[in-house]
Design a protein around this motif. Structure first.
Motif, PDB file in Angstrom:
ATOM      1  N   SER A  53      36.609  47.196  28.986  1.00 25.42           N
ATOM      2  CA  SER A  53      35.426  46.838  29.765  1.00 25.42           C
ATOM      3  C   SER A  53      35.591  47.275  31.203  1.00 25.42           C
ATOM      4  CB  SER A  53      35.201  45.327  29.692  1.00 25.42           C
ATOM      5  OG  SER A  53      36.318  44.669  30.222  1.00 25.42           O
ATOM      6  N   GLY A  54      36.599  48.050  31.472  1.00 25.45           N
ATOM      7  CA  GLY A  54      36.847  48.515  32.823  1.00 25.45           C
ATOM      8  C   GLY A  54      38.147  49.271  32.877  1.00 25.45           C
ATOM      9  N   GLY A  55      38.511  49.726  34.074  1.00 24.55           N
ATOM     10  CA  GLY A  55      39.715  50.512  34.251  1.00 24.55           C
ATOM     11  C   GLY A  55      40.975  49.738  33.960  1.00 24.55           C
ATOM     12  N   SER A  56      40.947  48.433  34.095  1.00 25.29           N
ATOM     13  CA  SER A  56      42.167  47.655  33.898  1.00 25.29           C
ATOM     14  C   SER A  56      42.377  47.256  32.450  1.00 25.29           C
ATOM     15  CB  SER A  56      42.106  46.383  34.753  1.00 25.29           C
ATOM     16  OG  SER A  56      41.109  45.531  34.252  1.00 25.29           O
ATOM     17  N   ASP A  57      41.477  47.658  31.592  1.00 29.70           N
ATOM     18  CA  ASP A  57      41.545  47.204  30.223  1.00 29.70           C
ATOM     19  C   ASP A  57      42.108  48.269  29.295  1.00 29.70           C
ATOM     20  OD1 ASP A  57      39.156  45.774  27.927  1.00 29.70           O
ATOM     21  OD2 ASP A  57      41.206  45.204  28.373  1.00 29.70           O
ATOM     22  N   THR A  58      43.010  49.047  29.796  1.00 28.73           N
ATOM     23  CA  THR A  58      43.619  50.077  28.972  1.00 28.73           C
ATOM     24  C   THR A  58      44.759  49.487  28.185  1.00 28.73           C
ATOM     25  OG1 THR A  58      45.147  50.674  30.714  1.00 28.73           O
ATOM     26  CG2 THR A  58      43.041  51.855  30.658  1.00 28.73           C
ATOM     27  N   ALA A  67      42.141  38.987  36.005  1.00 27.61           N
ATOM     28  CA  ALA A  67      41.456  38.836  34.731  1.00 27.61           C
ATOM     29  C   ALA A  67      40.773  37.495  34.677  1.00 27.61           C
ATOM     30  CB  ALA A  67      42.462  38.917  33.591  1.00 27.61           C
ATOM     31  N   THR A  68      39.683  37.420  33.960  1.00 22.59           N
ATOM     32  CA  THR A  68      38.985  36.155  33.826  1.00 22.59           C
ATOM     33  C   THR A  68      39.560  35.348  32.702  1.00 22.59           C
ATOM     34  OG1 THR A  68      37.355  37.693  33.094  1.00 22.59           O
ATOM     35  CG2 THR A  68      36.613  36.018  34.585  1.00 22.59           C
ATOM     36  N   ASP A  69      39.270  34.090  32.739  1.00 23.65           N
ATOM     37  CA  ASP A  69      39.791  33.206  31.718  1.00 23.65           C
ATOM     38  C   ASP A  69      38.862  33.198  30.529  1.00 23.65           C
ATOM     39  OD1 ASP A  69      41.435  31.486  30.572  1.00 23.65           O
ATOM     40  OD2 ASP A  69      41.167  29.908  32.029  1.00 23.65           O
ATOM     41  N   VAL A  86      41.336  38.906  23.696  1.00 19.30           N
ATOM     42  CA  VAL A  86      41.393  37.798  24.641  1.00 19.30           C
ATOM     43  C   VAL A  86      41.160  38.258  26.067  1.00 19.30           C
ATOM     44  CG1 VAL A  86      42.924  36.035  25.573  1.00 19.30           C
ATOM     45  CG2 VAL A  86      43.092  36.673  23.169  1.00 19.30           C
ATOM     46  N   VAL A  87      40.345  37.526  26.798  1.00 14.34           N
ATOM     47  CA  VAL A  87      40.187  37.727  28.237  1.00 14.34           C
ATOM     48  C   VAL A  87      40.563  36.407  28.897  1.00 14.34           C
ATOM     49  CG1 VAL A  87      38.602  38.335  30.091  1.00 14.34           C
ATOM     50  CG2 VAL A  87      38.336  39.374  27.846  1.00 14.34           C
ATOM     51  N   PHE A  94      40.698  41.026  34.833  1.00 12.81           N
ATOM     52  CA  PHE A  94      41.966  41.482  34.265  1.00 12.81           C
ATOM     53  C   PHE A  94      41.745  42.296  33.010  1.00 12.81           C
ATOM     54  CE2 PHE A  94      45.684  40.772  31.487  1.00 12.81           C
ATOM     55  CZ  PHE A  94      46.663  41.318  32.299  1.00 12.81           C
ATOM     56  N   GLY A  95      40.739  41.948  32.250  1.00 12.57           N
ATOM     57  CA  GLY A  95      40.432  42.677  31.036  1.00 12.57           C
ATOM     58  C   GLY A  95      40.864  41.932  29.792  1.00 12.57           C
TER      59      GLY A  95
END
Length: 176
Positions: A53-58, A67-69, A86-87, A94-95
């Motif tokens: 869902s973004g650059g950090s979610d690789t 990252a969100t809870d 899991v987020v 955070f992703g």
């Protein structure tokens, strides 16, 4: 007075009582906790074909973002080897993390707590998955029960004791 001091001390040192790294520690220093047992909480979300869902979610690393809870989870199986995405709660940026080996699943939108081993590929090998009570009334109910209990304690206290305003002290009631 000693009890009040214990409350203040525990509140001031509560973070040091954590047994496992939590959402914030994982989000801020993911690589430092790889291989450790961690505890996360999050909200289950449906798994999509493209989990990022973004650059950090690789799949390779944390990307250094918060990252969100929120935990996204969809069961790959219904048995003892389910997989969830899991987020982290309160660290949405955070992703997504993947929880593997879950002994139970939670439908999308549900909240879970997961205890397991953190792997380098943004995966947690679950030791335990705990669904969190999803009812919207549960938190207000806890506060209402606590308020009723506090009122009852005050009623019982003031049936036996009274405040002497001239001395600013409590004394036993003569009529109690």
């Amino acid at each position: 007075m000693a009890l009040l001091g214990l409350f203040v001390h525990y509140g001031a040192t509560a973070d040091s009582h954590q047994r496992y790294p939590d959402n914030e520690e994982i989000a801020l220093s993911y690589d430092d906790h790889v291989g450790e047992t961690v505890q996360i909480s999050g909200i289950v979300r449906p798994v999509t074909a493209n989990e990022s869902s973004g650059g950090s979610d690789t799949a390779g690393g944390s990307g250094g973002t918060n990252a969100t809870d929120v935990t996204s989870a969809t069961s790959a199986t219904d048995g003892a080897d389910a997989t969830m995405a899991v987020v982290l709660r309160n660290w949405e940026s955070f992703g997504t993390l993947t929880v593997r080996g879950a002994d139970r699943t939670v439908p999308p939108g549900g909240s879970v707590q997961v205890i397991g081993t953190l792997a380098a590929d943004r995966t947690i090998i679950a030791e335990r998955v705990l669904p969190v009570n999803p009812h919207s009334w549960s938190e207000p109910y806890k506060y209402a029960v606590s308020a009723v209990g506090a009122v009852l304690i005050l009623v019982v206290f003031f049936r036996e004791w009274r405040l002497d305003a001239s001395r600013l002290a409590f004394e036993v009631r003569e009529d109690g």
